[in-house]
Design a protein around this motif. Structure first.
Motif, PDB file in Angstrom:
ATOM      1  N   MET A   1       0.843  -1.201   0.000  1.00 26.69           N
ATOM      2  CA  MET A   1       0.000   0.000   0.000  1.00 26.69           C
ATOM      3  C   MET A   1       0.878   1.250   0.000  1.00 26.69           C
ATOM      4  N   ALA A   2       0.606   2.171  -0.917  1.00 27.81           N
ATOM      5  CA  ALA A   2       1.394   3.397  -0.999  1.00 27.81           C
ATOM      6  C   ALA A   2       0.828   4.442  -0.036  1.00 27.81           C
ATOM      7  N   THR A   3       1.668   4.932   0.847  1.00 26.63           N
ATOM      8  CA  THR A   3       1.232   5.992   1.764  1.00 26.63           C
ATOM      9  C   THR A   3       1.818   7.341   1.356  1.00 26.63           C
ATOM     10  N   TYR A   4       2.676   7.340   0.331  1.00 24.10           N
ATOM     11  CA  TYR A   4       3.295   8.568  -0.147  1.00 24.10           C
ATOM     12  C   TYR A   4       2.698   8.855  -1.531  1.00 24.10           C
ATOM     13  N   CYS A   5       2.043  10.001  -1.664  1.00 25.57           N
ATOM     14  CA  CYS A   5       1.323  10.312  -2.895  1.00 25.57           C
ATOM     15  C   CYS A   5       1.760  11.655  -3.468  1.00 25.57           C
ATOM     16  N   ILE A   6       2.006  11.655  -4.762  1.00 26.52           N
ATOM     17  CA  ILE A   6       2.415  12.854  -5.494  1.00 26.52           C
ATOM     18  C   ILE A   6       1.259  13.300  -6.377  1.00 26.52           C
ATOM     19  N   GLY A   7       0.889  14.556  -6.303  1.00 32.94           N
ATOM     20  CA  GLY A   7      -0.096  15.099  -7.224  1.00 32.94           C
ATOM     21  C   GLY A   7       0.605  15.621  -8.463  1.00 32.94           C
ATOM     22  N   LEU A   8       0.124  15.230  -9.639  1.00 36.42           N
ATOM     23  CA  LEU A   8       0.731  15.683 -10.888  1.00 36.42           C
ATOM     24  C   LEU A   8      -0.287  16.513 -11.652  1.00 36.42           C
ATOM     25  N   THR A   9       0.120  17.704 -12.071  1.00 35.63           N
ATOM     26  CA  THR A   9      -0.786  18.574 -12.812  1.00 35.63           C
ATOM     27  C   THR A   9      -0.008  19.365 -13.858  1.00 35.63           C
ATOM     28  N   GLY A  10      -0.737  20.088 -14.675  1.00 38.52           N
ATOM     29  CA  GLY A  10      -0.113  20.893 -15.728  1.00 38.52           C
ATOM     30  C   GLY A  10      -1.197  21.421 -16.644  1.00 38.52           C
ATOM     31  N   GLY A  11      -0.868  22.428 -17.413  1.00 37.20           N
ATOM     32  CA  GLY A  11      -1.842  23.020 -18.325  1.00 37.20           C
ATOM     33  C   GLY A  11      -2.139  22.114 -19.506  1.00 37.20           C
ATOM     34  N   ILE A  12      -3.162  22.466 -20.250  1.00 36.33           N
ATOM     35  CA  ILE A  12      -3.528  21.717 -21.438  1.00 36.33           C
ATOM     36  C   ILE A  12      -2.344  21.677 -22.413  1.00 36.33           C
ATOM     37  N   ALA A  13      -2.104  20.517 -23.001  1.00 37.56           N
ATOM     38  CA  ALA A  13      -1.029  20.309 -23.979  1.00 37.56           C
ATOM     39  C   ALA A  13       0.376  20.516 -23.406  1.00 37.56           C
ATOM     40  N   SER A  14       0.495  20.344 -22.080  1.00 30.14           N
ATOM     41  CA  SER A  14       1.825  20.465 -21.467  1.00 30.14           C
ATOM     42  C   SER A  14       2.608  19.152 -21.540  1.00 30.14           C
ATOM     43  N   GLY A  15       1.893  18.054 -21.814  1.00 30.20           N
ATOM     44  CA  GLY A  15       2.557  16.764 -21.907  1.00 30.20           C
ATOM     45  C   GLY A  15       2.419  15.910 -20.663  1.00 30.20           C
ATOM     46  N   LYS A  16       1.316  16.106 -19.931  1.00 25.86           N
ATOM     47  CA  LYS A  16       1.099  15.334 -18.698  1.00 25.86           C
ATOM     48  C   LYS A  16       1.056  13.835 -18.965  1.00 25.86           C
ATOM     49  N   THR A  17       0.423  13.451 -20.083  1.00 25.71           N
ATOM     50  CA  THR A  17       0.295  12.019 -20.395  1.00 25.71           C
ATOM     51  C   THR A  17       1.663  11.387 -20.613  1.00 25.71           C
ATOM     52  N   ALA A  18       2.539  12.095 -21.305  1.00 28.23           N
ATOM     53  CA  ALA A  18       3.897  11.565 -21.535  1.00 28.23           C
ATOM     54  C   ALA A  18       4.636  11.393 -20.208  1.00 28.23           C
ATOM     55  N   VAL A  19       4.402  12.312 -19.279  1.00 26.31           N
ATOM     56  CA  VAL A  19       5.057  12.221 -17.965  1.00 26.31           C
ATOM     57  C   VAL A  19       4.511  11.031 -17.177  1.00 26.31           C
ATOM     58  N   THR A  20       3.188  10.875 -17.148  1.00 27.38           N
ATOM     59  CA  THR A  20       2.627   9.747 -16.399  1.00 27.38           C
ATOM     60  C   THR A  20       3.061   8.425 -17.010  1.00 27.38           C
ATOM     61  N   ARG A  21       3.151   8.348 -18.330  1.00 26.63           N
ATOM     62  CA  ARG A  21       3.619   7.099 -18.963  1.00 26.63           C
ATOM     63  C   ARG A  21       5.061   6.793 -18.571  1.00 26.63           C
ATOM     64  N   ALA A  22       5.868   7.834 -18.455  1.00 22.27           N
ATOM     65  CA  ALA A  22       7.267   7.630 -18.062  1.00 22.27           C
ATOM     66  C   ALA A  22       7.353   7.105 -16.631  1.00 22.27           C
ATOM     67  N   PHE A  23       6.510   7.626 -15.738  1.00 24.26           N
ATOM     68  CA  PHE A  23       6.485   7.101 -14.367  1.00 24.26           C
ATOM     69  C   PHE A  23       5.984   5.658 -14.353  1.00 24.26           C
ATOM     70  N   GLU A  24       4.950   5.384 -15.139  1.00 24.82           N
ATOM     71  CA  GLU A  24       4.411   4.020 -15.201  1.00 24.82           C
ATOM     72  C   GLU A  24       5.463   3.035 -15.720  1.00 24.82           C
ATOM     73  N   ALA A  25       6.277   3.484 -16.663  1.00 27.75           N
ATOM     74  CA  ALA A  25       7.331   2.624 -17.195  1.00 27.75           C
ATOM     75  C   ALA A  25       8.365   2.264 -16.127  1.00 27.75           C
ATOM     76  N   LEU A  26       8.428   3.086 -15.073  1.00 29.25           N
ATOM     77  CA  LEU A  26       9.343   2.814 -13.952  1.00 29.25           C
ATOM     78  C   LEU A  26       8.642   2.043 -12.825  1.00 29.25           C
TER      79      LEU A  26
END
Length: 204
Positions: free
Chosen positions: A1-26
């Motif tokens: 169970m993860a007790t440490y949580c990071i909120g990720l945000t950014g403006g439209i077309a900032s590339g949030k999806t690419a960032v989340t995919r990179a974290f998921e790949a790790l």
């Protein structure tokens, strides 16, 4: 169970999806607010039932699902209607994100919340240990939107202006990724943050 949580945000077309995919790949679990918002108003859900109770059956499509286009049109120029809709959806989204982050088996979890600055930032999500903002210059946002969505500059500017400003997002940031370079640059930034977050999340 993860007790440490990071909120990720950014403006439209900032590339949030690419960032989340990179974290998921790790190997990091990402809870996505957009998916949670769809789940919160899925057919048969208490959220959808409450929306119908407040706004009427004409917000449903022929299959009994929420007609998102009709709902957007309904609340676009009506601030009171938008607040009522947000009052139904946002608490359910927050609850789903908490549940998903707590159930994560990775060392820490990420809650991807595109409108984090708009919905109250840390005050709305006090269980976030850190907030990571994906940042790009406004001109880069505009160019990406025009290219991605095939729209003109005027509409791109309206879409950008409808969100929090770059300064408002950066004001809530603990960490930042400037996503104006290559995918390799982005992956290096994510890898460095991942190493840092793993250290911060480690017990003791």
């Amino acid at each position: 169970m993860a007790t440490y949580c990071i909120g990720l945000t950014g403006g439209i077309a900032s590339g949030k999806t690419a960032v989340t995919r990179a974290f998921e790949a790790l190997g990091i679990v990402v809870a996505d607010a957009d998916i949670a918002a769809r789940d919160a108003v899925a057919p048969g859900s208490a959220g959808l039932a409450e929306i119908v109770e407040v706004f009427g059956h004409d917000v449903l499509d022929a299959d009994g699902k929420l007609d998102r286009a009709a709902m957007r049109k309904r609340v676009f120029d009506d601030a009171d209607a938008r607040r009522r809709l947000e009052g139904i959806v946002h608490p359910r989204v927050r609850a789903l994100l908490v549940e998903q982050c707590e159930a994560a088996t990775s060392p820490y979890a990420i809650a991807a919340i595109p409108l984090l600055a708009e919905v109250g930032g840390r005050a709305a999500y006090p269980w976030l240990q850190r907030i990571l903002v994906v940042d790009v210059p406004v001109e880069t946002q505009r160019q990406r939107l025009i290219q991605r969505d095939g729209i003109d500059a005027t509409l791109a500017d309206r879409m950008i202006d409808a969100q929090a400003t770059r300064a408002q997002r950066l004001a809530i940031a603990d960490d930042m990724i400037v996503n104006a370079g290559t995918l390799e640059d982005l992956q290096r930034h994510v890898a460095a943050l991942d190493a840092r977050y793993r250290r911060l999340a480690a017990p003791g």
